[in-house]
Design a protein around this motif. Structure first.
Motif, PDB file in Angstrom:
ATOM      1  N   ASN A   1       7.761  -7.555  -5.180  1.00 29.24           N
ATOM      2  CA  ASN A   1       7.343  -6.197  -4.820  1.00 29.24           C
ATOM      3  C   ASN A   1       6.872  -5.398  -6.037  1.00 29.24           C
ATOM      4  O   ASN A   1       7.060  -4.193  -6.107  1.00 29.24           O
ATOM      5  CB  ASN A   1       8.471  -5.464  -4.086  1.00 29.24           C
ATOM      6  N   TYR A   2       6.288  -6.081  -6.998  1.00 28.33           N
ATOM      7  CA  TYR A   2       5.737  -5.458  -8.210  1.00 28.33           C
ATOM      8  C   TYR A   2       6.796  -4.671  -8.979  1.00 28.33           C
ATOM      9  O   TYR A   2       6.534  -3.603  -9.497  1.00 28.33           O
ATOM     10  CB  TYR A   2       4.539  -4.576  -7.864  1.00 28.33           C
TER      11      TYR A   2
ATOM     12  N   PRO B   1       2.995  -3.598 -12.534  1.00 28.90           N
ATOM     13  CA  PRO B   1       2.262  -2.972 -11.427  1.00 28.90           C
ATOM     14  C   PRO B   1       1.287  -3.937 -10.769  1.00 28.90           C
ATOM     15  O   PRO B   1       0.966  -5.002 -11.320  1.00 28.90           O
ATOM     16  CB  PRO B   1       1.533  -1.803 -12.093  1.00 28.90           C
TER      17      PRO B   1
ATOM     18  N   ASP C   1      -5.496   0.664  -8.002  1.00 26.96           N
ATOM     19  CA  ASP C   1      -4.274   1.031  -7.298  1.00 26.96           C
ATOM     20  C   ASP C   1      -3.753   2.381  -7.775  1.00 26.96           C
ATOM     21  O   ASP C   1      -3.953   2.781  -8.909  1.00 26.96           O
ATOM     22  CB  ASP C   1      -3.184  -0.032  -7.502  1.00 26.96           C
TER      23      ASP C   1
ATOM     24  N   VAL D   1      -0.706   3.057  -8.264  1.00 25.12           N
ATOM     25  CA  VAL D   1       0.486   2.836  -9.073  1.00 25.12           C
ATOM     26  C   VAL D   1       0.095   2.073 -10.335  1.00 25.12           C
ATOM     27  O   VAL D   1      -0.424   0.966 -10.258  1.00 25.12           O
ATOM     28  CB  VAL D   1       1.526   2.034  -8.262  1.00 25.12           C
TER      29      VAL D   1
ATOM     30  N   PHE E   1       5.285   3.015 -13.397  1.00 23.53           N
ATOM     31  CA  PHE E   1       4.803   2.502 -12.130  1.00 23.53           C
ATOM     32  C   PHE E   1       5.907   2.361 -11.077  1.00 23.53           C
ATOM     33  O   PHE E   1       5.660   2.535  -9.889  1.00 23.53           O
ATOM     34  CB  PHE E   1       4.065   1.167 -12.310  1.00 23.53           C
ATOM     35  N   ARG E   2       7.150   2.072 -11.489  1.00 21.01           N
ATOM     36  CA  ARG E   2       8.242   1.944 -10.510  1.00 21.01           C
ATOM     37  C   ARG E   2       8.538   3.289  -9.858  1.00 21.01           C
ATOM     38  O   ARG E   2       8.728   3.375  -8.657  1.00 21.01           O
ATOM     39  CB  ARG E   2       9.499   1.379 -11.164  1.00 21.01           C
TER      40      ARG E   2
ATOM     41  N   GLN F   1       6.431   5.813  -9.643  1.00 22.15           N
ATOM     42  CA  GLN F   1       5.261   6.113  -8.808  1.00 22.15           C
ATOM     43  C   GLN F   1       5.323   5.344  -7.491  1.00 22.15           C
ATOM     44  O   GLN F   1       5.046   5.892  -6.432  1.00 22.15           O
ATOM     45  CB  GLN F   1       3.975   5.755  -9.545  1.00 22.15           C
ATOM     46  N   SER F   2       5.703   4.088  -7.564  1.00 16.79           N
ATOM     47  CA  SER F   2       5.810   3.255  -6.370  1.00 16.79           C
ATOM     48  C   SER F   2       6.861   3.803  -5.413  1.00 16.79           C
ATOM     49  O   SER F   2       6.644   3.875  -4.200  1.00 16.79           O
ATOM     50  CB  SER F   2       6.154   1.817  -6.769  1.00 16.79           C
ATOM     51  N   THR F   3       7.994   4.215  -5.960  1.00 20.31           N
ATOM     52  CA  THR F   3       9.065   4.773  -5.137  1.00 20.31           C
ATOM     53  C   THR F   3       8.601   6.057  -4.457  1.00 20.31           C
ATOM     54  O   THR F   3       8.869   6.265  -3.268  1.00 20.31           O
ATOM     55  CB  THR F   3      10.312   5.046  -5.999  1.00 20.31           C
TER      56      THR F   3
ATOM     57  N   CYS G   1       5.473   6.893  -3.761  1.00 26.82           N
ATOM     58  CA  CYS G   1       4.478   6.522  -2.744  1.00 26.82           C
ATOM     59  C   CYS G   1       5.156   5.993  -1.481  1.00 26.82           C
ATOM     60  O   CYS G   1       4.758   6.334  -0.369  1.00 26.82           O
ATOM     61  CB  CYS G   1       3.509   5.480  -3.294  1.00 26.82           C
ATOM     62  N   CYS G   2       6.185   5.172  -1.661  1.00 26.63           N
ATOM     63  CA  CYS G   2       6.913   4.626  -0.508  1.00 26.63           C
ATOM     64  C   CYS G   2       7.616   5.741   0.255  1.00 26.63           C
ATOM     65  O   CYS G   2       7.577   5.779   1.487  1.00 26.63           O
ATOM     66  CB  CYS G   2       7.907   3.561  -0.939  1.00 26.63           C
TER      67      CYS G   2
END
Length: 193
Positions: A139-140, A144, A150, A152, A157-158, A160-162, A164-165
């Motif tokens: 899950n990257y 990233p 992308d 993220v 990036f983690r 940012q990913s959190t 976004c989710c």
């Protein structure tokens, strides 16, 4: 595909959509109370946004076995369609249970926060240690996504990913609530006429 792929590919069962499939299988084959099933459905609905993201921005770079790419898309489309069908037929609901003291907004926020908390716990408490131990980018979590376009990227990036989710969970759960409210309203009007 996970068992017959490259060494360590079985760890990709910890990817979000495979976790969703595990939740669905659990609902089908493990006896549980109605309350536990309700909690599972409340988590599955916002997590469906992850299947939408997988279909919208697919990373099929490591899918090399016979029919693995079509299986990837079929699996993700089914993860989107299954909760929609169950909500449409009234088998599951995202609205407060009858007799619940929670209002619509409190119910919505409670389930959204729980979905975000479980996601963060699993991906930071389980997936990251697995990534570090086996050197696989689940899950990257190690690096990233490879696509430079992308949303993220960079050293945060983690986070940012959190974020976004969490936003995707909010959006999908909000749409599910609105759709169910309108659906119930339409059914009530039909019954009243």
């Amino acid at each position: 595909y996970k068992l017959n792929g490259y060494p360590g590919k079985i760890l990709f069962m910890a990817m979000p959509c495979n976790v969703l499939w595990t939740m669905w299988v659990s609902l089908c084959f493990i006896p549980m109370t109605a309350q536990t099933m309700h909690i599972m459905y409340q988590l599955i609905v916002p997590y469906t946004s992850l299947a939408i993201v997988a279909v919208a921005t697919p990373d099929t770079s490591d899918l090399t076995m016979f029919l693995e790419v079509p299986f990837f898309f079929a699996m993700h489309y089914l993860l989107i369609m299954y909760p929609l069908c169950l909500m449409r037929t009234g088998h599951i609901s995202v609205l407060p249970l009858p007799g619940s003291k929670d209002g619509l907004v409190v119910n919505f926020l409670k389930w959204w926060v729980l979905a975000c908390a479980y996601f963060a716990f699993f991906y930071f408490g389980v997936a990251v240690p697995l990534c570090l131990r086996y050197g696989i980018n689940l899950n990257y979590m190690l690096s990233p996504p490879p696509n430079p376009g992308d949303m993220v990227s960079g050293q945060n990036f983690r986070l940012q990913s959190t974020m976004c989710c969490a936003a995707a969970f909010f959006f999908v759960q909000f749409l599910a609530n609105v759709a169910e409210i309108f659906s119930q309203s339409a059914v009530k009007k039909i019954k009243d006429t």
